[in-house]
Scaffold this motif. Structure first.
Motif, mmCIF file in Angstrom:
data_model
loop_
_atom_site.group_PDB
_atom_site.id
_atom_site.type_symbol
_atom_site.label_atom_id
_atom_site.label_comp_id
_atom_site.label_asym_id
_atom_site.label_seq_id
_atom_site.Cartn_x
_atom_site.Cartn_y
_atom_site.Cartn_z
ATOM 1 N N LEU A 262 -19.655 -34.813 -2.682
ATOM 2 C CA LEU A 262 -18.841 -35.604 -3.602
ATOM 3 C C LEU A 262 -19.696 -36.183 -4.727
ATOM 4 O O LEU A 262 -19.257 -36.249 -5.882
ATOM 5 N N ASN A 263 -20.911 -36.605 -4.410
ATOM 6 C CA ASN A 263 -21.804 -37.122 -5.454
ATOM 7 C C ASN A 263 -22.180 -36.037 -6.455
ATOM 8 O O ASN A 263 -22.222 -36.265 -7.661
ATOM 9 N N ILE A 264 -22.468 -34.844 -5.943
ATOM 10 C CA ILE A 264 -22.836 -33.733 -6.819
ATOM 11 C C ILE A 264 -21.662 -33.338 -7.718
ATOM 12 O O ILE A 264 -21.837 -33.001 -8.891
ATOM 13 N N LEU A 265 -20.452 -33.398 -7.168
ATOM 14 C CA LEU A 265 -19.271 -33.003 -7.928
ATOM 15 C C LEU A 265 -18.796 -34.068 -8.904
ATOM 16 O O LEU A 265 -17.929 -33.792 -9.738
ATOM 17 N N ARG A 266 -19.346 -35.281 -8.814
ATOM 18 C CA ARG A 266 -18.820 -36.398 -9.604
ATOM 19 C C ARG A 266 -18.690 -36.072 -11.100
ATOM 20 O O ARG A 266 -17.665 -36.394 -11.714
ATOM 21 N N PRO A 267 -19.667 -35.442 -11.770
ATOM 22 C CA PRO A 267 -19.495 -35.137 -13.200
ATOM 23 C C PRO A 267 -18.336 -34.183 -13.496
ATOM 24 O O PRO A 267 -17.802 -34.185 -14.598
ATOM 25 N N THR A 268 -17.977 -33.353 -12.519
ATOM 26 C CA THR A 268 -16.914 -32.365 -12.747
ATOM 27 C C THR A 268 -15.595 -32.760 -12.089
ATOM 28 O O THR A 268 -14.653 -31.969 -12.084
ATOM 29 N N LEU A 269 -15.520 -33.975 -11.527
ATOM 30 C CA LEU A 269 -14.295 -34.397 -10.850
ATOM 31 C C LEU A 269 -13.061 -34.299 -11.746
ATOM 32 O O LEU A 269 -12.007 -33.839 -11.289
ATOM 33 N N PRO A 270 -13.116 -34.729 -13.015
ATOM 34 C CA PRO A 270 -11.920 -34.585 -13.865
ATOM 35 C C PRO A 270 -11.426 -33.143 -13.967
ATOM 36 O O PRO A 270 -10.217 -32.898 -14.018
ATOM 37 N N CYS A 271 -12.369 -32.195 -13.969
ATOM 38 C CA CYS A 271 -11.966 -30.784 -14.033
ATOM 39 C C CYS A 271 -11.277 -30.353 -12.747
ATOM 40 O O CYS A 271 -10.242 -29.660 -12.790
ATOM 41 N N TYR A 272 -11.828 -30.747 -11.602
ATOM 42 C CA TYR A 272 -11.201 -30.402 -10.326
ATOM 43 C C TYR A 272 -9.810 -31.025 -10.220
ATOM 44 O O TYR A 272 -8.862 -30.383 -9.744
ATOM 45 N N LEU A 273 -9.684 -32.270 -10.665
ATOM 46 C CA LEU A 273 -8.378 -32.921 -10.612
ATOM 47 C C LEU A 273 -7.389 -32.229 -11.538
ATOM 48 O O LEU A 273 -6.206 -32.123 -11.222
ATOM 49 N N ALA A 274 -7.874 -31.743 -12.687
ATOM 50 C CA ALA A 274 -6.999 -31.017 -13.613
ATOM 51 C C ALA A 274 -6.548 -29.684 -13.020
ATOM 52 O O ALA A 274 -5.424 -29.230 -13.268
ATOM 53 N N LEU A 275 -7.426 -29.037 -12.226
ATOM 54 C CA LEU A 275 -7.024 -27.790 -11.569
ATOM 55 C C LEU A 275 -5.775 -28.003 -10.728
ATOM 56 O O LEU A 275 -4.860 -27.174 -10.713
#
Length: 343
Positions: free
Chosen positions: A17-30
């Motif tokens: 989750l920490n590693i993904l934090r910068p890309t979280l908005p993209c994952y949520l948009a998916l």
């Protein structure tokens, strides 16, 4: 199928989750805009005019990488959008869940939540180290996603190497879950994923069974909410979110931090998942001598049980796995039976 990650940090759920934090908005948009669309007939990239351009680029790149990358991104995006719901067990319970036959109709398959995450204990994963093209790795956590409208279950297994193994299992109503699992095993060698070693294939099958049985257990016996793993940190994040709303800025970011906190769940009832049994076979006559069988698991299974007035109602119950001669590799045994207890 197997997907490669390029980062080199350990991949526990918290680290992931920490590693993904910068890309979280993209994952949520998916998930929000259904950019990776899955239904009973298709799995496709479906652009949405309101989706952020960077999320569209991510979805397009993921789709060109093949089925395994699509499954991993799809499952992760749904888990993140709903908030991680995590189950954790000790090592022997994980082994027992591997050794449960999936003797249940696919039409009866249910999960307590659409997406379930299973955190694997270290003393279990250290016995699950397998070779791959760049050395060796072990599993850290498993995510299982149920899509009833699409008639499938998607499983993603994250490894310490930052690779992920994936599987898509079709819920054909003509099959049992055991048949579905066996047929799904044939899809591991898809051409759009990295090559897998035989050991990785066997591990993926075991983890898939474990994940499906956790969901069956949770559905049959109910779930109990245990709260966040770090309650004080969770409270701090909630206070920060309240402050952000008062100030009128960084509201979305603060709410996202609260949502990303893994929430722990357990079975709501006590369940006997496995029993210990000695494996000594004595000779006939004086009852001495004979031989000792090697340690092994006798598989558990699911059975319908009648209950209620006149025993007219039926419910599914788990018949425990049996660990035969476990003392030969477990050391001293204190109990003859292990029961999952509600705390």
């Amino acid at each position: 199928m197997k997907l490669n990650f390029t980062t080199s940090l350990p991949m526990s759920l918290a680290n992931a989750l920490n590693i993904l934090r910068p890309t979280l908005p993209c994952y949520l948009a998916l998930a929000k805009y259904d950019l990776l669309h899955l239904d009973a007939n298709t799995f496709e990239f479906r652009p949405h005019p309101k989706a952020p351009p960077i999320a569209l680029e991510m979805a397009k790149a993921v789709f060109t990488m093949g089925a395994s990358s699509c499954i991993e991104s799809y499952v992760m995006s749904r888990m993140l959008s709903e908030g991680p719901k995590v189950f954790a067990f000790d090592a022997l319970t994980c082994e027992a869940l591997e050794n449960f036959d999936l003797s249940v109709s696919t039409a009866d398959y249910l999960q307590p939540f659409p997406t379930v995450t299973i955190q694997l204990p270290q003393d279990y994963t250290k016995k699950r180290v397998v070779p791959f093209d760049a050395g060796s790795h072990a599993p850290d956590f498993v995510i299982v996603r149920h899509e009833p409208k699409a008639g499938c279950v998607l499983v993603t297994m994250h490894m310490t190497s930052h690779q992920a193994m994936t599987r898509l299992l079709n819920l054909d109503p003509a099959w049992t879950l055991e048949e579905m699992w066996a047929k799904g095993a044939r899809t591991w060698d898809a051409k759009d994923s990295l090559d897998m070693t035989p050991e990785e294939s066997a591990l993926g099958s075991s983890l898939s069974k474990l994940a499906l049985n956790v969901c069956l257990m949770a559905t049959a016996y109910g779930v109990r909410y245990l709260g966040p793993a770090n309650p004080s940190h969770h409270e701090s994040l909630k206070r920060y979110a309240q402050l952000a709303r008062k100030r009128g800025r960084d509201i979305e970011k603060a709410d996202l931090e609260v949502r990303m906190v893994p929430m722990q769940y357990a079975f709501a009832q006590e369940v006997t998942l496995y029993r210990h049994e000695p494996g000594e076979v004595r000779s006939e006559g004086n009852g001495t001598g004979g031989w000792t069988v090697t340690p092994h698991w006798r598989r558990g299974h699911w059975r319908w049980q009648s209950f209620g007035p006149g025993r007219l109602e039926r419910r599914r119950v788990a018949i425990p796995s049996v660990l035969v001669n476990g003392k030969l590799f477990l050391g001293r045994e204190c109990d003859t039976q292990a029961t999952y207890r509600v705390k």
